[in-house]
Write a protein that holds these residues in place. Structure first.
Motif, PDB file in Angstrom:
ATOM      1  N   LEU A   1       0.807  -1.218   0.000  1.00 32.62           N
ATOM      2  CA  LEU A   1       0.000   0.000   0.000  1.00 32.62           C
ATOM      3  C   LEU A   1       0.841   1.269   0.000  1.00 32.62           C
ATOM      4  O   LEU A   1       0.492   2.256  -0.657  1.00 32.62           O
ATOM      5  CB  LEU A   1      -0.925   0.004   1.218  1.00 32.62           C
ATOM      6  CG  LEU A   1      -1.846   1.218   1.374  1.00 32.62           C
ATOM      7  CD1 LEU A   1      -2.806   1.296   0.194  1.00 32.62           C
ATOM      8  CD2 LEU A   1      -2.598   1.141   2.695  1.00 32.62           C
ATOM      9  N   ALA A   2       1.964   1.289   0.716  1.00 31.23           N
ATOM     10  CA  ALA A   2       2.759   2.511   0.857  1.00 31.23           C
ATOM     11  C   ALA A   2       4.172   2.152   1.280  1.00 31.23           C
ATOM     12  O   ALA A   2       4.449   1.041   1.716  1.00 31.23           O
ATOM     13  CB  ALA A   2       2.114   3.454   1.869  1.00 31.23           C
ATOM     14  N   GLY A   3       5.066   3.138   1.159  1.00 27.32           N
ATOM     15  CA  GLY A   3       6.440   2.918   1.583  1.00 27.32           C
ATOM     16  C   GLY A   3       7.203   4.225   1.656  1.00 27.32           C
ATOM     17  O   GLY A   3       6.791   5.245   1.094  1.00 27.32           O
ATOM     18  N   ILE A   4       8.326   4.200   2.371  1.00 23.07           N
ATOM     19  CA  ILE A   4       9.150   5.389   2.530  1.00 23.07           C
ATOM     20  C   ILE A   4      10.609   4.963   2.645  1.00 23.07           C
ATOM     21  O   ILE A   4      10.909   3.868   3.145  1.00 23.07           O
ATOM     22  CB  ILE A   4       8.710   6.199   3.767  1.00 23.07           C
ATOM     23  CG1 ILE A   4       9.421   7.554   3.808  1.00 23.07           C
ATOM     24  CG2 ILE A   4       8.937   5.415   5.048  1.00 23.07           C
ATOM     25  CD1 ILE A   4       8.843   8.493   4.853  1.00 23.07           C
ATOM     26  N   SER A   5      11.519   5.806   2.166  1.00 20.17           N
ATOM     27  CA  SER A   5      12.952   5.530   2.279  1.00 20.17           C
ATOM     28  C   SER A   5      13.706   6.849   2.337  1.00 20.17           C
ATOM     29  O   SER A   5      13.217   7.895   1.901  1.00 20.17           O
ATOM     30  CB  SER A   5      13.454   4.689   1.093  1.00 20.17           C
ATOM     31  OG  SER A   5      13.343   5.409  -0.122  1.00 20.17           O
TER      32      SER A   5
END
Length: 258
Positions: free
Chosen positions: A135-139
């Motif tokens: 659904l979502a992600g961050i880096s």
């Protein structure tokens, strides 16, 4: 042995499906407008600040670029590589004297100008466990840029002046995405740098937001908007380039992911 394998197999089976996309390739075309100002001093002759519109350089130009993302499976790191090339030319009639690179062009002179900005970067980003899902992600990560700035100014009965400078600088990065369904992905990225080395300095901000549509999982189209702000001073023993410019506009492209 069988009991030892069970936890490992469960971890692998629980990895998000997005992690199966190890490679993303995004060729793109931007419709980019240049604004800002520039000063170039050479051989001890002071330069005059001029805006891009003073030099007839306000047109929106087609800007090719490419971004490639590599996400090794089962690792909390990824790699991004990108390149773009902006080029524009134009002419204008000076409303005041303009000194550039040791030549002073007088009021009323029609000058022709060319500007090319070419950027190549490599980036290492880190996405800790539980920060990437379907659904979502961050880096977050660190990029290294090689930014080349070339400019030429010419006019009848005057010497042609050329400047070609390259700046290398790091930038911190932040990337995030939301994919409510497999066919739709919205993602944004920010790169920022502020660095001074001796008399040379760079301040860089690149912010972009895009939406992609994938009729099939491995191929899609995307559109977005990008804003780049660059304050650059490159000081050498006999010359100094000082530019404060903005590159902004929409971009479009196709994406293949494997």
């Amino acid at each position: 042995m069988r009991n030892a394998l069970v936890p490992t197999l469960l971890v692998i089976a629980s990895l998000p499906l997005a992690a199966a996309d190890w490679i993303r390739i995004e060729p793109q075309i931007g419709l980019t407008k240049l604004s800002g100002d520039v000063t170039f001093t050479d051989s001890g002759v002071g330069g005059t600040k001029a805006t891009m519109s003073d030099l007839g350089l306000g047109s929106r130009e087609t800007t090719p670029g490419i971004e490639i993302a590599l996400d090794p499976p089962l690792l909390p790191i990824g790699f991004n590589f990108g390149a773009s090339r902006f080029s524009t030319s134009g002419s204008g009639v000076l409303s005041q004297n303009f000194s550039f690179g040791g030549t002073t062009y007088t009021t009323g002179t029609t000058i022709s100008s060319d500007v090319t900005l070419q950027d190549v970067y490599g980036e290492l980003n880190f996405h800790p466990p539980f920060t990437r899902w379907d659904l979502a992600g961050i880096s977050a990560g660190l990029a290294v840029h090689a930014m080349q700035a070339k400019m030429s100014v010419a006019a009848p009965s005057f010497a042609t002046q050329d400047v070609d400078k390259t700046a290398y600088f790091p930038a911190v990065t932040l990337r995030a995405y939301v994919s409510p369904i497999d066919a739709l992905q919205i993602e944004g990225a920010v790169q920022y740098s502020s660095l001074t080395v001796g008399k040379s300095k760079v301040s860089y901000l690149n912010a972009q937001l895009q939406a992609g549509y994938f009729p099939i999982h491995y191929l899609g189209l995307f559109a977005g908007y990008r804003q780049v702000s660059l304050d650059l001073t490159v000081d050498h023993s006999s010359s100094n380039l000082d530019a404060s410019v903005n590159l902004s506009g929409p971009y479009f492209g196709a994406e293949a992911r494997f």
